[in-house]
Design a protein around this motif. Structure first.
Motif, PDB file in Angstrom:
ATOM      1  N   TYR A  78    -103.464 -14.621 120.049  1.00  0.00           N
ATOM      2  CA  TYR A  78    -104.394 -14.902 121.161  1.00  0.00           C
ATOM      3  C   TYR A  78    -104.157 -16.289 121.765  1.00  0.00           C
ATOM      4  CZ  TYR A  78    -106.658 -16.882 117.052  1.00  0.00           C
ATOM      5  OH  TYR A  78    -106.897 -17.557 115.886  1.00  0.00           O
ATOM      6  N   MET A  79    -103.432 -17.159 121.041  1.00  0.00           N
ATOM      7  CA  MET A  79    -103.129 -18.499 121.555  1.00  0.00           C
ATOM      8  C   MET A  79    -102.406 -18.459 122.904  1.00  0.00           C
ATOM      9  SD  MET A  79    -104.236 -20.925 119.600  1.00  0.00           S
ATOM     10  CE  MET A  79    -103.410 -22.253 120.475  1.00  0.00           C
ATOM     11  N   TYR A  80    -101.582 -17.405 123.114  1.00  0.00           N
ATOM     12  CA  TYR A  80    -100.760 -17.358 124.319  1.00  0.00           C
ATOM     13  C   TYR A  80    -101.550 -17.075 125.592  1.00  0.00           C
ATOM     14  CZ  TYR A  80     -96.784 -17.257 121.144  1.00  0.00           C
ATOM     15  OH  TYR A  80     -95.861 -17.559 120.190  1.00  0.00           O
ATOM     16  N   ALA A  81    -102.753 -16.548 125.440  1.00  0.00           N
ATOM     17  CA  ALA A  81    -103.579 -16.320 126.630  1.00  0.00           C
ATOM     18  C   ALA A  81    -104.888 -17.098 126.504  1.00  0.00           C
ATOM     19  CB  ALA A  81    -103.854 -14.822 126.801  1.00  0.00           C
ATOM     20  N   SER A  82    -104.886 -18.105 125.650  1.00  0.00           N
ATOM     21  CA  SER A  82    -106.121 -18.857 125.426  1.00  0.00           C
ATOM     22  C   SER A  82    -106.345 -19.834 126.579  1.00  0.00           C
ATOM     23  CB  SER A  82    -106.047 -19.618 124.096  1.00  0.00           C
ATOM     24  OG  SER A  82    -105.574 -20.930 124.295  1.00  0.00           O
ATOM     25  N   VAL A  83    -107.546 -20.394 126.627  1.00  0.00           N
ATOM     26  CA  VAL A  83    -107.836 -21.376 127.674  1.00  0.00           C
ATOM     27  C   VAL A  83    -107.033 -22.666 127.456  1.00  0.00           C
ATOM     28  CG1 VAL A  83    -110.092 -20.563 128.423  1.00  0.00           C
ATOM     29  CG2 VAL A  83    -109.959 -21.985 126.399  1.00  0.00           C
ATOM     30  N   PHE A  84    -106.450 -22.823 126.269  1.00  0.00           N
ATOM     31  CA  PHE A  84    -105.666 -24.026 125.969  1.00  0.00           C
ATOM     32  C   PHE A  84    -104.166 -23.785 126.095  1.00  0.00           C
ATOM     33  CE2 PHE A  84    -109.332 -23.727 123.012  1.00  0.00           C
ATOM     34  CZ  PHE A  84    -110.130 -24.699 123.602  1.00  0.00           C
ATOM     35  N   ALA A  85    -103.761 -22.556 126.432  1.00  0.00           N
ATOM     36  CA  ALA A  85    -102.334 -22.217 126.453  1.00  0.00           C
ATOM     37  C   ALA A  85    -101.572 -23.100 127.444  1.00  0.00           C
ATOM     38  CB  ALA A  85    -102.152 -20.743 126.822  1.00  0.00           C
TER      39      ALA A  85
END
Ligand SMILES: [Zn+2]
Length: 322
Positions: A78-85
């Protein structure tokens, strides 16, 4: 099968399973390092090992150190589409698939000791495609959602609707859900009631495991309030609460000498007893804070459960481990 033994008086507890672990491919590790460079405050106080890659073999090694038979791998895809990506990341859907594959293959090569949950941002446009892919391929026990990371705004109708559709799809495919529910922003009774009413109700037939006992790690008043709302919903047998479980990953306070924290820990134990201890699972969130062995020792030293209760907690295993 898996057995749990415990000697709480000696500070030793051997859980049957660790229900909350993270491994990382080199690819997602590189992305995490880019995020850490931009937002160092997000990683302050965490185990620096969080910025190193880890494999299924590493997970088995830390489980062996703790005498734990089984573990649950929660994909960080989910990191790849996170708000922090990282902005402009090429092909987040492909990267998400690859990280999920890394976790599922690790589970498939573990002789049944590890189970994998795929990860996806439920608000991104490829979320349902990713879930359906794993429904067809097999090999995943469930879906991990990290709603803080995914930018969840519980007042947005669109977000509630998308979450509801992801829960519906998980229920249809027989996937357990493992959810870090607490958003980065406010988290109040109205939000929790809305989630129970409109989201949990969409997955009445599967396990819904709330990470960090419904909070976001640590133990503060909003986490206790949330747990009390869930306690009420379970007592009323609301749809979607039959399979509701809570993991104890990082449900720890920093300062046990602080009297407000002592009260919070006592209140947590009291709510857990009224919910029923069979719904609480040991999980460490390795490597976010420490190893599974160290995490269990911290839980034992902080939470005022009695010896018999620790035995129950140590023996609890979620059905998806079978
Ligand atoms: Zn975690």
């Amino acid at each position: 099968m898996a057995t749990a033994t415990t000697l709480p008086q000696a500070g030793i507890l051997t859980p049957a399973a660790d229900h909350h672990l993270h491994i990382q491919s080199p690819q997602v590790t590189a992305e995490l390092r880019r995020v850490a460079e931009r937002l160092p405050a997000m990683f302050a106080g965490l185990n620096p090992a969080i910025l190193d890659s880890r494999s299924g073999a590493d997970a088995l090694r830390v489980l062996d150190d703790a005498g734990v038979a089984q573990g649950v791998l929660l994909s960080e895809a989910y990191m790849y589409a996170s708000v922090f990506a990282t902005a402009g990341l090429a092909n987040p859907a492909r990267l998400t698939r690859e990280e999920n594959m890394f976790n599922v293959e690790a589970a498939e090569h573990s002789g049944g000791r590890l189970k994998a949950f795929i990860g996806v941002n439920p608000f991104c446009d490829f979320a349902l495609d990713e879930i359906r892919y794993w429904g067809e391929r097999g090999g995943a026990a469930g879906i991990k959602l990290h709603l803080a990371n995914s930018g969840f705004e519980p007042d947005l109708e669109e977000h509630i609707g998308r979450l509801a559709s992801v829960f519906r799809e998980a229920n249809r495919l027989g996937f357990a859900l493992l959810v870090h529910l607490r958003p980065a922003g406010t988290y109040n009774e109205g939000h929790i009631d809305r989630i129970i009413e409109d989201v949990l109700s969409q997955a009445p037939d599967v396990v819904i495991q709330l990470a960090h006992a419904g909070g976001g790690g640590g133990l503060d008043d909003p986490t206790l309030l949330a747990l009390e709302r869930f306690c009420g919903a379970i007592a009323e047998q609301r749809p979607g609460t039959r399979g509701l479980l809570f993991d104890l990953a990082a449900v720890l306070v920093r300062d046990v000498g602080d009297s407000a924290n002592v009260e919070r820990l006592a209140r947590f134990v009291a709510v857990a007893r009224s919910i029923g201890l069979d719904r609480f699972l040991i999980g460490s969130d390795w490597p976010t804070l420490c190893s599974p062995l160290e995490h269990t020792a911290l839980l034992l030293s902080q939470m005022p459960f009695d010896d018999d209760e620790w035995l129950v907690l140590a023996r609890n295993r979620a059905d998806y481990l079978d």
